[in-house]
Motif scaffolding. Sequence first.
Motif, PDB file in Angstrom:
ATOM      1  N   ASN A   1       6.501  23.128 -14.188  1.00  0.00           N
ATOM      2  CA  ASN A   1       7.593  22.283 -13.715  1.00  0.00           C
ATOM      3  C   ASN A   1       7.385  21.871 -12.262  1.00  0.00           C
ATOM      4  N   PHE A   2       6.934  22.810 -11.444  1.00  0.00           N
ATOM      5  CA  PHE A   2       6.694  22.493 -10.034  1.00  0.00           C
ATOM      6  C   PHE A   2       5.526  21.528  -9.877  1.00  0.00           C
ATOM      7  N   VAL A   3       4.510  21.679 -10.764  1.00  0.00           N
ATOM      8  CA  VAL A   3       3.390  20.738 -10.740  1.00  0.00           C
ATOM      9  C   VAL A   3       3.873  19.331 -11.070  1.00  0.00           C
ATOM     10  N   LEU A   4       4.732  19.229 -12.089  1.00  0.00           N
ATOM     11  CA  LEU A   4       5.272  17.924 -12.456  1.00  0.00           C
ATOM     12  C   LEU A   4       6.156  17.347 -11.346  1.00  0.00           C
ATOM     13  N   PHE A   5       6.953  18.221 -10.717  1.00  0.00           N
ATOM     14  CA  PHE A   5       7.774  17.758  -9.594  1.00  0.00           C
ATOM     15  C   PHE A   5       6.890  17.132  -8.510  1.00  0.00           C
ATOM     16  N   LEU A   6       5.782  17.825  -8.183  1.00  0.00           N
ATOM     17  CA  LEU A   6       4.876  17.347  -7.140  1.00  0.00           C
ATOM     18  C   LEU A   6       4.228  16.027  -7.534  1.00  0.00           C
ATOM     19  N   VAL A   7       3.796  15.929  -8.792  1.00  0.00           N
ATOM     20  CA  VAL A   7       3.159  14.700  -9.266  1.00  0.00           C
ATOM     21  C   VAL A   7       4.143  13.529  -9.218  1.00  0.00           C
ATOM     22  N   ILE A   8       5.381  13.762  -9.682  1.00  0.00           N
ATOM     23  CA  ILE A   8       6.393  12.701  -9.664  1.00  0.00           C
ATOM     24  C   ILE A   8       6.700  12.266  -8.236  1.00  0.00           C
ATOM     25  N   PHE A   9       6.810  13.245  -7.324  1.00  0.00           N
ATOM     26  CA  PHE A   9       7.085  12.928  -5.927  1.00  0.00           C
ATOM     27  C   PHE A   9       5.950  12.101  -5.320  1.00  0.00           C
ATOM     28  N   LEU A  10       4.681  12.485  -5.606  1.00  0.00           N
ATOM     29  CA  LEU A  10       3.544  11.738  -5.068  1.00  0.00           C
ATOM     30  C   LEU A  10       3.492  10.324  -5.629  1.00  0.00           C
ATOM     31  N   ILE A  11       3.813  10.185  -6.926  1.00  0.00           N
ATOM     32  CA  ILE A  11       3.860   8.842  -7.521  1.00  0.00           C
ATOM     33  C   ILE A  11       4.920   7.987  -6.827  1.00  0.00           C
ATOM     34  N   GLY A  12       6.079   8.590  -6.544  1.00  0.00           N
ATOM     35  CA  GLY A  12       7.133   7.876  -5.827  1.00  0.00           C
ATOM     36  C   GLY A  12       6.685   7.439  -4.439  1.00  0.00           C
ATOM     37  N   LYS A  13       5.996   8.330  -3.705  1.00  0.00           N
ATOM     38  CA  LYS A  13       5.509   7.997  -2.360  1.00  0.00           C
ATOM     39  C   LYS A  13       4.478   6.874  -2.420  1.00  0.00           C
ATOM     40  N   LEU A  14       3.590   6.925  -3.439  1.00  0.00           N
ATOM     41  CA  LEU A  14       2.593   5.868  -3.588  1.00  0.00           C
ATOM     42  C   LEU A  14       3.262   4.525  -3.886  1.00  0.00           C
ATOM     43  N   CYS A  15       4.285   4.556  -4.741  1.00  0.00           N
ATOM     44  CA  CYS A  15       5.026   3.322  -5.037  1.00  0.00           C
ATOM     45  C   CYS A  15       5.643   2.739  -3.775  1.00  0.00           C
ATOM     46  N   ILE A  16       6.250   3.596  -2.952  1.00  0.00           N
ATOM     47  CA  ILE A  16       6.861   3.137  -1.704  1.00  0.00           C
ATOM     48  C   ILE A  16       5.809   2.554  -0.773  1.00  0.00           C
ATOM     49  N   LYS A  17       4.636   3.232  -0.694  1.00  0.00           N
ATOM     50  CA  LYS A  17       3.571   2.771   0.200  1.00  0.00           C
ATOM     51  C   LYS A  17       3.078   1.383  -0.192  1.00  0.00           C
ATOM     52  N   TYR A  18       2.763   1.201  -1.492  1.00  0.00           N
ATOM     53  CA  TYR A  18       2.208  -0.081  -1.930  1.00  0.00           C
ATOM     54  C   TYR A  18       3.269  -1.176  -1.969  1.00  0.00           C
ATOM     55  N   LEU A  19       4.507  -0.820  -2.288  1.00  0.00           N
ATOM     56  CA  LEU A  19       5.572  -1.815  -2.249  1.00  0.00           C
ATOM     57  C   LEU A  19       5.832  -2.295  -0.822  1.00  0.00           C
ATOM     58  N   LYS A  20       5.738  -1.369   0.137  1.00  0.00           N
ATOM     59  CA  LYS A  20       5.927  -1.751   1.534  1.00  0.00           C
ATOM     60  C   LYS A  20       4.824  -2.707   1.978  1.00  0.00           C
ATOM     61  N   ARG A  21       3.601  -2.419   1.555  1.00  0.00           N
ATOM     62  CA  ARG A  21       2.491  -3.320   1.883  1.00  0.00           C
ATOM     63  C   ARG A  21       2.718  -4.701   1.258  1.00  0.00           C
ATOM     64  N   TYR A  22       3.218  -4.697   0.027  1.00  0.00           N
ATOM     65  CA  TYR A  22       3.498  -5.952  -0.673  1.00  0.00           C
ATOM     66  C   TYR A  22       4.615  -6.725   0.042  1.00  0.00           C
ATOM     67  N   PHE A  23       5.618  -6.004   0.524  1.00  0.00           N
ATOM     68  CA  PHE A  23       6.725  -6.644   1.245  1.00  0.00           C
ATOM     69  C   PHE A  23       6.230  -7.262   2.546  1.00  0.00           C
ATOM     70  N   LYS A  24       5.283  -6.577   3.217  1.00  0.00           N
ATOM     71  CA  LYS A  24       4.755  -7.121   4.475  1.00  0.00           C
ATOM     72  C   LYS A  24       3.978  -8.401   4.226  1.00  0.00           C
ATOM     73  N   ILE A  25       3.212  -8.425   3.125  1.00  0.00           N
ATOM     74  CA  ILE A  25       2.428  -9.627   2.811  1.00  0.00           C
ATOM     75  C   ILE A  25       3.357 -10.813   2.558  1.00  0.00           C
ATOM     76  N   LEU A  26       4.432 -10.565   1.821  1.00  0.00           N
ATOM     77  CA  LEU A  26       5.382 -11.635   1.496  1.00  0.00           C
ATOM     78  C   LEU A  26       6.447 -11.830   2.575  1.00  0.00           C
ATOM     79  N   GLN A  27       6.337 -11.028   3.677  1.00  0.00           N
ATOM     80  CA  GLN A  27       7.291 -11.104   4.792  1.00  0.00           C
ATOM     81  C   GLN A  27       8.728 -10.888   4.322  1.00  0.00           C
ATOM     82  N   LEU A  28       8.889  -9.856   3.483  1.00  0.00           N
ATOM     83  CA  LEU A  28      10.216  -9.532   2.950  1.00  0.00           C
ATOM     84  C   LEU A  28      10.784  -8.247   3.542  1.00  0.00           C
ATOM     85  N   GLU A  29      10.017  -7.594   4.450  1.00  0.00           N
ATOM     86  CA  GLU A  29      10.431  -6.284   4.953  1.00  0.00           C
ATOM     87  C   GLU A  29      11.748  -6.357   5.718  1.00  0.00           C
TER      88      GLU A  29
END
Length: 401
Positions: free
Chosen positions: A51-79
């Motif tokens: 369960n803790f392994v899954l928690f960590l994996v889900i959290f890392l996936i969430g952080k990666l989504c935030i990172k790449y979405l932020k980069r995408y927002f900067k490209i489109l100047q939506l930040e």
Amino acid sequence: MNIWDDILNYPILDTRSFGVSDSTLNVINSNPELSETFVQSHKGFILAPINFVLFLVIFLIGKLCIKYLKRYFKILQLEGKQFKIEGREIALWKLIKQVIYFLVIYSCFQSLNINNSNIDFGNVLAFEFFRVKSFYVAVYHIFLVILVVFIAKLLVNFLKLYFHKNISKRVQLDKGTEFVVIQLAKYVIYTIAIIILLRSFGLSIDLLLTGSAALLVGVGLGMQDIFKDFLSGLLLLFEGSNKVGDIIEIHNYNGEDNFIAQIKEINLRTSKVETRDSKTLIIPNSILTHQSVNNWSFSTSVIRFQIPITIHYGTDVELAKQLLTECAQSHPRVKNTQPVFVRLRNFGNNGLELDVVFWAEQNFYIDIYKSEIRFAIEKAFRENGIGFPYSQTDIHIKKDL
């Protein structure tokens, strides 16, 4: 492979066994049929390493989504993009980030199904970390605190918006009164929120009030100044003698004979004021209620000012009066609705003590205007041969002694 299965599924926390004796657990674990019946009849959940392994994996996936979405927002100047809800600007990126975190928490709860086939999420939320008599802390308290704080802030912001759009314009309240009403409403909302949270933790409000009264008596003597500031803050908020936006003058404060500042914020214990040097100072509220405070905003818009001047004995006083009057009248901030005049205040030790009296609007920067008039006086006196005396002592020595 079985070793890894045993490690990953080892029950670090098994809430199904709470309240069951060790001898009963041994019997259940030795009999598979009893074990299956026990799992179905006892509602609870298991927390294992997987369960803790899954928690960590889900959290890392969430952080990666935030990172790449932020980069995408900067490209489109939506930040920095914002939209309005009920007239209030909301940052689009902030809202999306909160949604992602909500999905991460929800996914973590759903991942418990991997080793809890009959899991009841109500039991998960009701799981208690610890309990001391009636006081306890459970999982749902985490979400309750977040929810109550969020609702309290939402109510405060909605109240500000509603008050500003509807009540303040209809009743024609000034900015200082509006601030006082909103501050008082904010304290009431936050107090109710704290009471709700304390009750949810199992604390008795009556016991808390009794204990706090005894504590106040014991600590009161050592914290007199703090309590005095708190009471002064309540007086300022309720009485409204000094409000946000008022210009005040405090005698003999902060190393100045006449300390002048504008009130920017009034809180329960302290207030923020801004000086004429654009410095923000935090002063105790007791200063505003216990010391002599001249509130310029309570005065009429046009008041009288004086500039003292000392001239030599033997100077043409009529010429000096004429020059002083002309210098004051020529300044654009001096009101012509009231006469400018010169007074002989005293026969001083070093010369004739005069002052020029004029009328002007009470202004935060009145000292600058008075300084400009002094420069004009100095120039006019210099051009007309009028000097300023300075302190001097004449010593006469008698030779006979």
